[in-house]
Design a protein around this motif. Structure first.
Motif, PDB file in Angstrom:
ATOM      1  N   PHE A 181      -0.031  -8.585  -8.727  1.00  0.00           N
ATOM      2  CA  PHE A 181       0.870  -9.634  -8.470  1.00  0.00           C
ATOM      3  C   PHE A 181       0.129 -10.894  -8.618  1.00  0.00           C
ATOM      4  CE2 PHE A 181       4.650  -7.291  -6.418  1.00  0.00           C
ATOM      5  CZ  PHE A 181       5.461  -8.254  -6.982  1.00  0.00           C
ATOM      6  N   HIS A 182      -0.730 -10.957  -9.763  1.00  0.00           N
ATOM      7  CA  HIS A 182      -1.627 -12.147  -9.996  1.00  0.00           C
ATOM      8  C   HIS A 182      -0.958 -13.146 -10.886  1.00  0.00           C
ATOM      9  CE1 HIS A 182      -1.923  -9.473 -13.373  1.00  0.00           C
ATOM     10  NE2 HIS A 182      -2.282 -10.543 -13.919  1.00  0.00           N
ATOM     11  N   PHE A 183       0.149 -12.827 -11.395  1.00  0.00           N
ATOM     12  CA  PHE A 183       0.567 -13.708 -12.498  1.00  0.00           C
ATOM     13  C   PHE A 183       0.788 -15.209 -12.246  1.00  0.00           C
ATOM     14  CE2 PHE A 183       1.711  -9.471 -14.398  1.00  0.00           C
ATOM     15  CZ  PHE A 183       0.991  -9.439 -15.474  1.00  0.00           C
ATOM     16  N   TYR A 184       1.247 -15.553 -11.113  1.00  0.00           N
ATOM     17  CA  TYR A 184       1.411 -16.703 -10.580  1.00  0.00           C
ATOM     18  C   TYR A 184       0.434 -17.548 -10.602  1.00  0.00           C
ATOM     19  CZ  TYR A 184      -0.250 -15.842  -6.047  1.00  0.00           C
ATOM     20  OH  TYR A 184      -1.345 -15.691  -4.976  1.00  0.00           O
ATOM     21  N   PHE A 229       0.250  -9.962  -3.712  1.00  0.00           N
ATOM     22  CA  PHE A 229       0.569 -11.319  -3.831  1.00  0.00           C
ATOM     23  C   PHE A 229      -0.315 -12.330  -3.348  1.00  0.00           C
ATOM     24  CE2 PHE A 229       2.947 -14.965  -2.747  1.00  0.00           C
ATOM     25  CZ  PHE A 229       3.281 -15.448  -3.906  1.00  0.00           C
ATOM     26  N   LYS A 230      -0.428 -12.311  -2.030  1.00  0.00           N
ATOM     27  CA  LYS A 230      -1.430 -12.808  -1.097  1.00  0.00           C
ATOM     28  C   LYS A 230      -2.784 -12.860  -1.661  1.00  0.00           C
ATOM     29  CE  LYS A 230       1.928 -13.054   2.106  1.00  0.00           C
ATOM     30  NZ  LYS A 230       3.112 -13.846   1.724  1.00  0.00           N
ATOM     31  N   LEU A 231      -3.120 -11.811  -1.830  1.00  0.00           N
ATOM     32  CA  LEU A 231      -4.789 -11.588  -2.371  1.00  0.00           C
ATOM     33  C   LEU A 231      -4.905 -12.355  -4.019  1.00  0.00           C
ATOM     34  CD1 LEU A 231      -5.451  -8.139  -1.222  1.00  0.00           C
ATOM     35  CD2 LEU A 231      -6.732 -10.033  -0.504  1.00  0.00           C
ATOM     36  N   ALA A 232      -3.784 -12.652  -4.596  1.00  0.00           N
ATOM     37  CA  ALA A 232      -3.815 -12.792  -6.007  1.00  0.00           C
ATOM     38  C   ALA A 232      -4.680 -11.632  -6.884  1.00  0.00           C
ATOM     39  CB  ALA A 232      -4.617 -14.190  -6.164  1.00  0.00           C
ATOM     40  N   GLY A 260      -3.835 -11.912   3.606  1.00  0.00           N
ATOM     41  CA  GLY A 260      -3.656 -10.624   2.930  1.00  0.00           C
ATOM     42  C   GLY A 260      -4.638  -9.721   3.319  1.00  0.00           C
ATOM     43  N   LEU A 261      -6.050 -10.286   3.390  1.00  0.00           N
ATOM     44  CA  LEU A 261      -7.205  -9.442   3.494  1.00  0.00           C
ATOM     45  C   LEU A 261      -7.030  -8.972   5.082  1.00  0.00           C
ATOM     46  CD1 LEU A 261      -9.684  -8.015   2.328  1.00  0.00           C
ATOM     47  CD2 LEU A 261     -10.835  -9.829   3.551  1.00  0.00           C
ATOM     48  N   VAL A 262      -6.985  -9.798   5.831  1.00  0.00           N
ATOM     49  CA  VAL A 262      -6.799  -9.425   7.300  1.00  0.00           C
ATOM     50  C   VAL A 262      -5.650  -8.574   7.511  1.00  0.00           C
ATOM     51  CG1 VAL A 262      -6.230 -10.455   9.548  1.00  0.00           C
ATOM     52  CG2 VAL A 262      -7.801 -11.561   8.081  1.00  0.00           C
ATOM     53  N   VAL A 263      -4.596  -8.437   6.982  1.00  0.00           N
ATOM     54  CA  VAL A 263      -3.456  -7.604   7.178  1.00  0.00           C
ATOM     55  C   VAL A 263      -3.859  -6.324   6.610  1.00  0.00           C
ATOM     56  CG1 VAL A 263      -1.172  -7.062   6.711  1.00  0.00           C
ATOM     57  CG2 VAL A 263      -1.808  -9.258   7.477  1.00  0.00           C
ATOM     58  N   LEU A 264      -4.314  -6.425   5.315  1.00  0.00           N
ATOM     59  CA  LEU A 264      -4.501  -5.217   4.590  1.00  0.00           C
ATOM     60  C   LEU A 264      -5.650  -4.370   5.215  1.00  0.00           C
ATOM     61  CD1 LEU A 264      -3.717  -3.642   2.152  1.00  0.00           C
ATOM     62  CD2 LEU A 264      -5.467  -4.821   0.979  1.00  0.00           C
ATOM     63  N   ILE A 265      -6.566  -4.837   5.897  1.00  0.00           N
ATOM     64  CA  ILE A 265      -7.540  -4.138   6.490  1.00  0.00           C
ATOM     65  C   ILE A 265      -6.963  -3.631   7.978  1.00  0.00           C
ATOM     66  CG2 ILE A 265      -9.667  -4.605   7.987  1.00  0.00           C
ATOM     67  CD1 ILE A 265     -10.693  -6.276   5.930  1.00  0.00           C
ATOM     68  N   ARG A 266      -6.320  -4.314   8.756  1.00  0.00           N
ATOM     69  CA  ARG A 266      -5.827  -3.994   9.742  1.00  0.00           C
ATOM     70  C   ARG A 266      -4.799  -2.656   9.688  1.00  0.00           C
ATOM     71  NH1 ARG A 266      -7.190  -5.523  14.859  1.00  0.00           N
ATOM     72  NH2 ARG A 266      -6.297  -7.555  14.683  1.00  0.00           N
ATOM     73  N   ILE A 267      -3.966  -2.678   8.462  1.00  0.00           N
ATOM     74  CA  ILE A 267      -3.063  -1.528   8.349  1.00  0.00           C
ATOM     75  C   ILE A 267      -3.747  -0.507   7.806  1.00  0.00           C
ATOM     76  CG2 ILE A 267      -1.200  -0.970   7.012  1.00  0.00           C
ATOM     77  CD1 ILE A 267       0.290  -3.607   7.438  1.00  0.00           C
ATOM     78  N   THR A 268      -4.872  -0.720   6.998  1.00  0.00           N
ATOM     79  CA  THR A 268      -5.553   0.271   6.186  1.00  0.00           C
ATOM     80  C   THR A 268      -6.273   1.211   7.122  1.00  0.00           C
ATOM     81  OG1 THR A 268      -5.815  -1.008   4.235  1.00  0.00           O
ATOM     82  CG2 THR A 268      -6.934   0.939   4.537  1.00  0.00           C
TER      83      THR A 268
END
Lengths: 557, 597
Positions: free
Chosen positions: B282-285, B275-278, B309-317
């Protein structure tokens, strides 16, 4: 000399900035800036060509880090000249002067931007033929699209938006696949040779070792990926549909550069990467690509016969002529590759000249329709002379440059078809090569017919033109634009060795290596009945080379 | 003793590390308070810029920044729950600089009487993004994300109300009549009236709000799986525990049950962050919300949540990829391919510029996911590739943000001059009337296409070369084939994208001024202060254009910064468990001396 090369490549950019600032709305300032810049570049390029020693070494090589990164890993700004790029480099600098001169009076709208884009395009062209780093090559390869996109879209004719769009998207669609292919080359090299490098010199040298090359299946895929971009750029037969549109809609300077140099980026890339680094795949794809080339020759010529529009006719003739270049390259022997490379230069000179002539005609009558004009030789004798000269050169009249190129490349093609093809393809190859000779007849037909209709017969001028009296023959500026090309047409026709000898070092080494790999791969794949006339196809016959086999690889500093 | 309890202790050092964020929050609060007493909104923008400059000063003055030691580069240097390292530092700088662009591109009169609140919430968004960059703990990450989301709801709504509310002229505080405003009547095609615009903004806000809540809950649910498996909120501890569990069990399949659920948790987290990354699904919005709000807010929305979103995703991944097996890259690769293709193909048919750029944003989310898929892929170090997946995604994000923000800033500038520019045709002739903006806009579009030598090209080079490196390395053929497909999809999408990017650039240069004349009859809104506001958007446009071009020509420092950041975040947990132990221990001194337990 390294520094001179850098200055030559970057000078047009400085000229572009200057042209934009000085000539935003001031046409004389813009065009004089552009003329001075392009003449300076031509002088520098001539100087570099004059000192080029020949051989296989990369001349005036220099390399600076670009993308950074540890030690040598990373993209570098490497420039250097060798036999494959040297004349195309020279041709680009020459045709830019022509392009500036032919636009002199016809461009009134936003002149600063126009000349700036022309000069930016020159940097792209000079760069693409001198880049010795695979990514830098791609950067220039793709960068040339941008100025041409705006040149066509802003100063073109009626359908310019669509033409610019189609040109850009077609070329980009192919070149992104080329990009992936280049990356696979780099990573395969990193995997087998252990060191990651983007240097084209290093890659070429390392891929000379058959053990370092990819397995055939992967090689074929990479070949096709590279082929996608280069074939669209050339353009080879089914991928040519963008070309007539772009040529017809582009302003004269755009057409001159597009036909003169940009199409050669495709053949140049094909020579450098497909033949130089993927010879086994070349062996597999040869009959297919050869077929496309010959179909392009005949189809292009055939379509020319039905054209109503002069520019469109010349555009289709490019499809036909570039087919010859590909035919020569695909012969993968010394004669074929030398002939194909010579034909690239010849086509640049003669078709560049033809487009310039058509532009001058258009400036006078504002029509490109063949039916609208006739008998103009009486009114415009100088233009008729130049047009006829370039047309004859493009037909391949002995004594002019076109003949030299076509003769050499056809010799190469015959040598391939009659001495060194697997039995399965022998008939196909022979039929193709003979058919290609037939294309010359078609070429003479449509070209002479064009000249006859436009310049001879009863005088006919467009009715819409009110005062025909004001229409004069070529001015000094226009003669200056065409004369150097005309001199080259005759010069290369009489002494092709001036062009062939400097090229031969690099070209022969590519031809020998690729030729040997092609022969070996055919023998290895157990083609029954493979015939090879000993000594000829492997060592080849060189028109200009020293004749001895060169086993040592091309190496830079 | 579980180190995660120690890590949560907040000390004075923590506060010192968070000074830039604290300064921004404080400035936001002051702005909002002061806004009630301020007459007019003229001071808001300079004050917001001042706050950002102050934050930059604090960030530059942090002791860690001057200390490029090996330990620092490993991202293991931490104060309480705050990570200090090359990754967090680079991205905090990026967030801060982008914050400057957000503030510059706000049109004059945005937010109407609530202008102070508008700028205050912008500062909160910037501060939230920076917090996310340095958060090393699940709760802290979530808090940071919410600090971005909640102000965003406000901004989305405020964006359009400004146009219907009377704007106060700073000349003498005389309110300008609303009939005087551009779009004051519905007669112009394609431009909504004030009432309609406000309604669209409401619709956009509500859509964004509910979907955002849903995605947050998915994200939290995913977090709960990580907590369940590792028994800790602290990211390095989670990584350490997961690696230990997988290793002692001899593989993911034979791990404890909760550990085997980590891939499911990963799926939920990725979906929530999509959603954060669009990104698909979760891109529909995005198209509706971008269209409904204003240019400036759409620009913010296209960049700030995506960056976070990218920062969090990278951190968690980076932490949990050992426990996700092949599942992670497969999910990411599919999402990447679908997002790129869907976004680019849909954008081809759009007439509305913001809708088109929304689809472009979806497509670029797909590109970013290529980098993540490569980083989770079968070969982590990508066969000696020049740049790893995380670094490529970080660099790509920088290139994308500058180009997208620049494009929206250009639209803000043009809208201020010509009335609301909404349709592609309305850009006709801009090359003549505003050459600098048109040139910058062309640079943005070409950079987004990935044409060299612009920033976007290096981004694509990094992402695609990562995928090609995995594809041509010695992994088992099925994995390699996947990455080849990924690379081809990325390359082909660059060509599809060219279709609409060139249309935007082409319209500006190729068409004569036609529709612009219709816009000229509108009197510039807000008198001469509007001129000043337009000039800040103009400054943002040209500055972004200059940055995109110069990053393209001189990519080395930026690429190297991205590579250092990518290496910092991906260091250790997977390969060197010994480091994790030190990482888990709170180091509570500037000199890096570990505190004795």
């Amino acid at each position: 000399m390294e520094r001179v090369l850098w200055i030559t490549v970057l000078l047009p950019l400085a000229g572009a900035v200057l042209a934009m600032l000085l000539g935003w709305s001031n046409a004389p300032a813009a065009r004089w800036t552009a003329l001075v810049a392009s003449l300076t570049v031509l002088l520098l390029a001539t100087w570099i060509l004059g000192t080029y020693p020949g051989g296989e070494m990369v001349f005036a090589f220099s390399s600076l880090p670009w993308s950074g990164g540890p030690a040598d890993v990373g993209v570098r700004l490497s420039l250097g000249l060798d036999g494959a790029g040297i004349w195309l480099f020279g041709l680009s600098s020459l045709l830019l002067v022509t392009a500036v001169l032919v636009s002199w009076e016809s461009i009134a709208d936003r002149p600063g931007l126009f000349y700036a884009l022309l000069l930016i395009l020159e940097t792209g062209l000079l760069g693409v033929f001198t880049a010795q780093d695979i990514i830098l090559f791609y950067v220039f390869f793709e960068f040339t699209l941008v100025p041409l996109f705006f040149l066509i879209g802003m100063w073109g004719s009626e359908e310019r938006h669509w033409a610019a769009m189609k040109f850009f998207i077609f070329t980009l669609a192919g070149s992104v696949l080329t990009f992936l292919g280049l990356l696979v080359l780099v990573f395969w090299h990193a995997r087998t040779c252990g060191n990651m490098t983007f240097s084209m010199i290093q890659l070429t040298a390392d891929f000379a070792d058959p053990a370092a090359r990819m397995p055939l299946a992967l090689q074929t895929w990479v070949f096709l990926a590279l082929f996608a971009g280069f074939a669209i750029k050339v353009p080879l037969f089914p991928f040519h549909t963008w070309l007539p549109l772009a040529h017809v809609q582009a302003p004269t300077a755009g057409s001159v550069l597009l036909a003169g140099v940009l199409l050669k980026v495709g053949t140049y890339g094909f020579l450098r990467f497909n033949l130089g680094m993927l010879p086994e795949a070349t062996a597999v794809c040869m009959p297919w690509v050869l077929s496309l080339a010959v179909v392009g020759i005949l189809y292009g010529a055939w379509v020319c016969l039905g054209q109503q529009d002069i520019k469109r006719l010349i555009a289709y003739s490019s499809v036909s002529h570039l087919g010859y270049c590909m035919l020569g390259l695909l012969a993968v022997n010394r004669l074929g590759i030398q002939g194909g490379s010579l034909q690239m230069i010849n086509h640049g000179i003669s078709t560049g000249g033809l487009f310039a002539c058509v532009g001058m005609l258009y400036d006078r009558y504002h029509t490109r329709r063949i039916a609208d004009v006739g008998g103009l030789a009486r009114r415009l004798p100088r233009l008729a002379f130049f047009m006829l000269l370039f047309a004859l050169s493009s037909i391949g009249l002995p004594g002019l440059n076109g003949f030299a190129g076509e003769f050499v490349l056809l010799l190469g093609a015959f040598e391939r078809a009659w001495t060194a093809v697997p039995a399965d393809w022998m008939l196909l190859c022979r039929v193709l090569v003979v058919a290609a000779v037939g294309g010359i007849v078609l070429g003479a037909w449509y070209m002479l017919w064009l000249v006859q209709r436009v310049f001879f017969g009863p005088l006919r001028e467009p009715l819409s033109q009110q005062d025909h009296a004001r229409i004069g023959d070529l001015s000094l500026r226009e003669v200056a634009a065409l004369a150097p090309l005309a001199v080259l047409v005759v010069w290369i026709g009489l002494m092709p060795s001036t062009v062939l000898v400097p090229m031969s070092g690099t070209l022969d080494s590519i031809a020998d290596r690729a030729g040997a790999a092609v022969a070996e791969s055919w023998q290895r794949s157990g083609e029954v009945g493979f015939r090879q006339v000993a000594g000829i196809s492997r060592d080849g016959v060189s028109l200009a080379g020293t004749g001895e086999r060169r086993d040592d690889v091309m190496s830079g500093k | 003793m579980n180190p995660s309890y120690d890590v949560l202790t907040v000390s004075g050092r923590t506060v010192q590390q968070l000074l830039p964020e604290a300064a921004l929050v404080l400035a936001a609060v002051l702005l909002m308070l002061g806004g009630a007493f301020m007459k007019g909104a003229a001071l808001c923008r300079p004050l917001a810029l001042l706050a950002l400059a102050l934050a930059a000063l604090f960030l530059a003055g942090q002791p860690a920044a001057a200390d490029p030691t090996a330990q620092f580069a490993r991202e293991s240097w931490r104060v309480g729950p705050v990570f200090v390292g090359d990754y967090s530092l680079l991205l905090r700088w990026v967030a801060l600089v982008l914050g400057g662009f957000y503030v510059l591109m706000v049109p004059p009169g945005a937010g109407g009487l609530l202008a102070a609140e508008y700028f205050g919430t912008l500062l909160l968004v910037v501060s939230g993004t920076m917090l996310v960059c340095s958060a090393g703990d699940l709760v802290f990450l979530f808090l940071g994300l919410e600090l971005i989301s909640i102000p965003t709801y406000v901004i989305l709504y405020l964006a359009r109300t400004g146009e219907s509310a009377p704007v106060v002229d700073d000349g003498g505080g005389v309110p300008v009549d609303s009939w005087y405003m551009p779009g004051g009547s519905d007669e112009r095609p394609g431009s909504p009236g004030p009432v309609k615009a406000a309604r669209w903004a409401e619709e956009a806000t509500v859509k964004y709000f509910f979907l955002s809540l849903l995605s947050s809950s998915l994200l939290l649910y995913g977090f709960s799986f990580l907590y369940g498996a590792a028994g800790s909120m602290d990211l390095p501890t989670i990584g350490e525990t997961l690696v230990a569990q997988v290793r002692s069990a001899g593989g993911l399949a034979s791990s404890p049950m909760l550990t085997r659920l980590v891939p499911l948790g990963f799926l939920l987290i990725v979906t929530g962050l999509a959603f954060k990354l669009a990104a698909v699904p979760f891109h529909f919005y995005a198209p509706d919300v971008y269209q409904g709000t204003s240019h400036a807010s759409a620009g913010l929305l296209a960049v700030a949540p995506k960056l976070a979103g990218l920062v969090v995703l990278i951190r968690i991944t980076a932490v949990i990829r050992p426990a996700t097996g092949d599942f992670a890259w497969q999910v990411l690769a599919v999402m990447a391919i679908v997002s790129m293709t869907w976004g680019n193909v849909m954008a081809l048919w759009q007439r509305e510029i913001r809708r088109m750029l929304a689809y472009s944003s979806i497509a670029h989310a797909g590109y970013l996911l290529i980098g993540l898929a490569v980083a989770c892929g079968p070969v982590v170090e990508a066969g000696g590739g020049p740049i790893d997946g995380f670094s490529a995604a970080i660099f790509y994000m920088i290139a994308y943000s500058l180009a997208t923000l620049g494009a929206f800033a250009a639209l803000v500038h043009l809208s201020g001059r010509d009335g609301d520019v909404r349709l592609v045709e309305q850009l006709a002739g801009v090359a003549k009337s505003a050459p600098a903006v048109a040139l910058s806009f062309a640079v943005f579009m070409l950079s987004l296409t990935g044409i060299p030598p612009l920033a976007g090209f290096w981004g694509k080079l990094g992402l695609l070369s990562g995928a090609v490196a995995v594809a041509s390395s010695e992994v088992e053929p099925s994995g390699a084939r996947w990455f080849l497909v990924l690379a081809i999809a990325g390359a082909v999408n660059a060509a599809i994208g060219a279709g609409y990017y060139l249309r935007l650039a082409g319209v500006m240069f190729f068409r004569p001024t036609a529709v612009c004349e219709a816009g000229q009859r509108h009197v510039p809104q807000g008198g001469h202060r509007a001129q000043a506001g337009r000039s800040t958007a103009w400054v943002a446009t040209v500055a972004a254009g200059f940055l995109v071009l110069s990053i393209g020509v001189v990519p080395a420092p930026f690429l190297q910064a991205a590579v250092r950041a990518g290496q910092a975040v991906s260091r250790a947990p997977r390969e060197r468990p010994a480091d994790i132990v030190t990482a888990g221990m709170p180091i509570d001194a500037v000199d890096g001396r570990a505190r004795q337990p």
